[in-house]
Design a protein around this motif. Sequence first.
Motif, PDB file in Angstrom:
ATOM      1  N   ASN A  18      -2.033 -12.253  17.968  1.00 17.70           N
ATOM      2  CA  ASN A  18      -1.820 -12.588  16.572  1.00 17.70           C
ATOM      3  C   ASN A  18      -3.137 -12.965  15.929  1.00 17.70           C
ATOM      4  N   ASP A  19      -3.393 -12.393  14.776  1.00 18.28           N
ATOM      5  CA  ASP A  19      -4.629 -12.650  14.062  1.00 18.28           C
ATOM      6  C   ASP A  19      -4.383 -13.654  12.944  1.00 18.28           C
ATOM      7  N   ILE A  20      -5.457 -14.056  12.330  1.00 16.18           N
ATOM      8  CA  ILE A  20      -5.399 -15.019  11.241  1.00 16.18           C
ATOM      9  C   ILE A  20      -5.563 -14.279   9.919  1.00 16.18           C
ATOM     10  N   VAL A  21      -4.595 -14.399   9.023  1.00 17.05           N
ATOM     11  CA  VAL A  21      -4.742 -13.892   7.659  1.00 17.05           C
ATOM     12  C   VAL A  21      -5.371 -15.026   6.867  1.00 17.05           C
ATOM     13  N   TYR A  22      -6.568 -14.775   6.353  1.00 15.64           N
ATOM     14  CA  TYR A  22      -7.348 -15.842   5.740  1.00 15.64           C
ATOM     15  C   TYR A  22      -7.350 -15.795   4.218  1.00 15.64           C
ATOM     16  N   GLY A  23      -7.369 -14.601   3.657  1.00 15.90           N
ATOM     17  CA  GLY A  23      -7.443 -14.484   2.204  1.00 15.90           C
ATOM     18  C   GLY A  23      -6.456 -13.458   1.686  1.00 15.90           C
ATOM     19  N   LEU A  24      -5.980 -13.659   0.480  1.00 16.21           N
ATOM     20  CA  LEU A  24      -5.055 -12.741  -0.175  1.00 16.21           C
ATOM     21  C   LEU A  24      -5.498 -12.491  -1.604  1.00 16.21           C
ATOM     22  N   ALA A  25      -5.261 -11.285  -2.086  1.00 12.14           N
ATOM     23  CA  ALA A  25      -5.485 -10.958  -3.493  1.00 12.14           C
ATOM     24  C   ALA A  25      -4.366 -10.011  -3.925  1.00 12.14           C
TER      25      ALA A  25
ATOM     26  N   ASN B  75       1.303  -4.453  -7.931  1.00 11.03           N
ATOM     27  CA  ASN B  75       1.860  -3.454  -7.019  1.00 11.03           C
ATOM     28  C   ASN B  75       1.097  -3.312  -5.695  1.00 11.03           C
ATOM     29  N   VAL B  76      -0.013  -4.038  -5.532  1.00 10.30           N
ATOM     30  CA  VAL B  76      -0.789  -3.985  -4.291  1.00 10.30           C
ATOM     31  C   VAL B  76      -1.213  -5.399  -3.910  1.00 10.30           C
ATOM     32  N   VAL B  77      -1.119  -5.699  -2.613  1.00 10.62           N
ATOM     33  CA  VAL B  77      -1.612  -6.957  -2.058  1.00 10.62           C
ATOM     34  C   VAL B  77      -2.634  -6.607  -0.980  1.00 10.62           C
ATOM     35  N   TRP B  78      -3.790  -7.304  -1.007  1.00 11.45           N
ATOM     36  CA  TRP B  78      -4.804  -7.150   0.032  1.00 11.45           C
ATOM     37  C   TRP B  78      -4.833  -8.433   0.854  1.00 11.45           C
ATOM     38  N   ALA B  79      -4.994  -8.291   2.176  1.00  7.13           N
ATOM     39  CA  ALA B  79      -5.048  -9.441   3.077  1.00  7.13           C
ATOM     40  C   ALA B  79      -6.206  -9.261   4.047  1.00  7.13           C
ATOM     41  N   THR B  80      -7.012 -10.316   4.226  1.00  6.25           N
ATOM     42  CA  THR B  80      -8.106 -10.250   5.198  1.00  6.25           C
ATOM     43  C   THR B  80      -7.592 -10.652   6.567  1.00  6.25           C
ATOM     44  N   GLU B  81      -8.022  -9.922   7.572  1.00  9.28           N
ATOM     45  CA  GLU B  81      -7.685 -10.223   8.956  1.00  9.28           C
ATOM     46  C   GLU B  81      -8.952 -10.739   9.626  1.00  9.28           C
ATOM     47  N   TYR B  82      -8.949 -12.016   9.945  1.00  6.80           N
ATOM     48  CA  TYR B  82     -10.152 -12.764  10.307  1.00  6.80           C
ATOM     49  C   TYR B  82     -10.879 -12.233  11.541  1.00  6.80           C
ATOM     50  N   THR B  83     -10.210 -12.090  12.670  1.00  5.70           N
ATOM     51  CA  THR B  83     -10.933 -11.740  13.897  1.00  5.70           C
ATOM     52  C   THR B  83     -11.208 -10.255  14.060  1.00  5.70           C
ATOM     53  N   THR B  84     -10.452  -9.396  13.373  1.00  4.94           N
ATOM     54  CA  THR B  84     -10.695  -7.962  13.482  1.00  4.94           C
ATOM     55  C   THR B  84     -11.607  -7.438  12.376  1.00  4.94           C
ATOM     56  N   CYS B  85     -11.996  -8.302  11.451  1.00  7.63           N
ATOM     57  CA  CYS B  85     -12.941  -7.950  10.379  1.00  7.63           C
ATOM     58  C   CYS B  85     -12.433  -6.795   9.515  1.00  7.63           C
ATOM     59  N   GLN B  86     -11.188  -6.906   9.086  1.00 10.71           N
ATOM     60  CA  GLN B  86     -10.580  -5.849   8.292  1.00 10.71           C
ATOM     61  C   GLN B  86      -9.873  -6.425   7.073  1.00 10.71           C
ATOM     62  N   ILE B  87      -9.696  -5.552   6.071  1.00  6.29           N
ATOM     63  CA  ILE B  87      -8.855  -5.871   4.922  1.00  6.29           C
ATOM     64  C   ILE B  87      -7.691  -4.884   4.951  1.00  6.29           C
ATOM     65  N   HIS B  88      -6.472  -5.400   4.904  1.00  2.87           N
ATOM     66  CA  HIS B  88      -5.278  -4.565   4.864  1.00  2.87           C
ATOM     67  C   HIS B  88      -4.797  -4.482   3.425  1.00  2.87           C
ATOM     68  N   ALA B  89      -4.302  -3.309   3.031  1.00  2.00           N
ATOM     69  CA  ALA B  89      -3.753  -3.102   1.691  1.00  2.00           C
ATOM     70  C   ALA B  89      -2.285  -2.711   1.821  1.00  2.00           C
ATOM     71  N   TYR B  90      -1.434  -3.388   1.046  1.00  2.00           N
ATOM     72  CA  TYR B  90       0.000  -3.152   1.106  1.00  2.00           C
ATOM     73  C   TYR B  90       0.546  -2.845  -0.284  1.00  2.00           C
ATOM     74  N   ALA B  91       1.341  -1.775  -0.376  1.00  2.00           N
ATOM     75  CA  ALA B  91       2.082  -1.499  -1.597  1.00  2.00           C
ATOM     76  C   ALA B  91       3.262  -2.467  -1.629  1.00  2.00           C
ATOM     77  N   VAL B  92       3.510  -3.049  -2.800  1.00  2.00           N
ATOM     78  CA  VAL B  92       4.624  -3.984  -2.962  1.00  2.00           C
ATOM     79  C   VAL B  92       5.796  -3.204  -3.557  1.00  2.00           C
ATOM     80  N   THR B  93       6.902  -3.193  -2.838  1.00  2.00           N
ATOM     81  CA  THR B  93       8.093  -2.471  -3.288  1.00  2.00           C
ATOM     82  C   THR B  93       9.282  -3.433  -3.287  1.00  2.00           C
ATOM     83  N   PRO B  94      10.381  -3.062  -3.931  1.00  2.00           N
ATOM     84  CA  PRO B  94      11.568  -3.914  -3.881  1.00  2.00           C
ATOM     85  C   PRO B  94      12.060  -4.155  -2.446  1.00  2.00           C
ATOM     86  N   ALA B  95      11.764  -3.219  -1.539  1.00  2.00           N
ATOM     87  CA  ALA B  95      12.204  -3.350  -0.147  1.00  2.00           C
ATOM     88  C   ALA B  95      11.234  -4.158   0.704  1.00  2.00           C
ATOM     89  N   GLY B  96      10.043  -4.458   0.176  1.00  2.00           N
ATOM     90  CA  GLY B  96       9.064  -5.224   0.952  1.00  2.00           C
ATOM     91  C   GLY B  96       7.672  -4.636   0.849  1.00  2.00           C
TER      92      GLY B  96
END
Length: 159
Positions: A1-8, A14-35
């Motif tokens: 399990n990694d640490i999510v440190y920042g969100l925008a 319609n989009v959420v970005w999350a930083t993943e602390y130990t893997t040095c990545q930013i994840h991008a997620y489309a926001v939909t009514p289903a999740g």
Amino acid sequence: NDIVYGLAVSSSGNVVWATEYTTCQIHAYAVTPAGFNELGSSPFLTGDANPCDVVVPSPGGSWLFQNSSADGVSTFSVAADGALTEIGSSPSALPGSVYQFTADPTRDRFYAPAMGLGALLAVDVNLSTGAFTENASLRVTLASAGGTACGKAVSAACA
């Protein structure tokens, strides 16, 4: 399990970005009514260790910053679907230890508390090259010089 440190969140919501602390990545997620649905091009490597904070200027921001515990900040262009492309030769180093920052939605600038300097910084951004330049005339040294500056800076503090 990694640490999510920042969100925008995008200005449209319609989009959420999350930083993943130990893997040095930013994840991008489309926001939909289903999740949340991770974008096919996600995650995005940050080019820096331990990403902590992400900021998208609003409304309609077209760039995004990531900063890290290594005091580096990267600049990304943001596609309409939320995909990221790093601009220039980032990450760029900032003076002091910067862990959080906020973007100025009216100009290509962000503000950051520099813990090692006991100051608030105003940093101008060249969106073509990704280069940063501290606007020294706007630097505010806290009354207890040499102390720490933590938390979100606000543009009014540097105006």
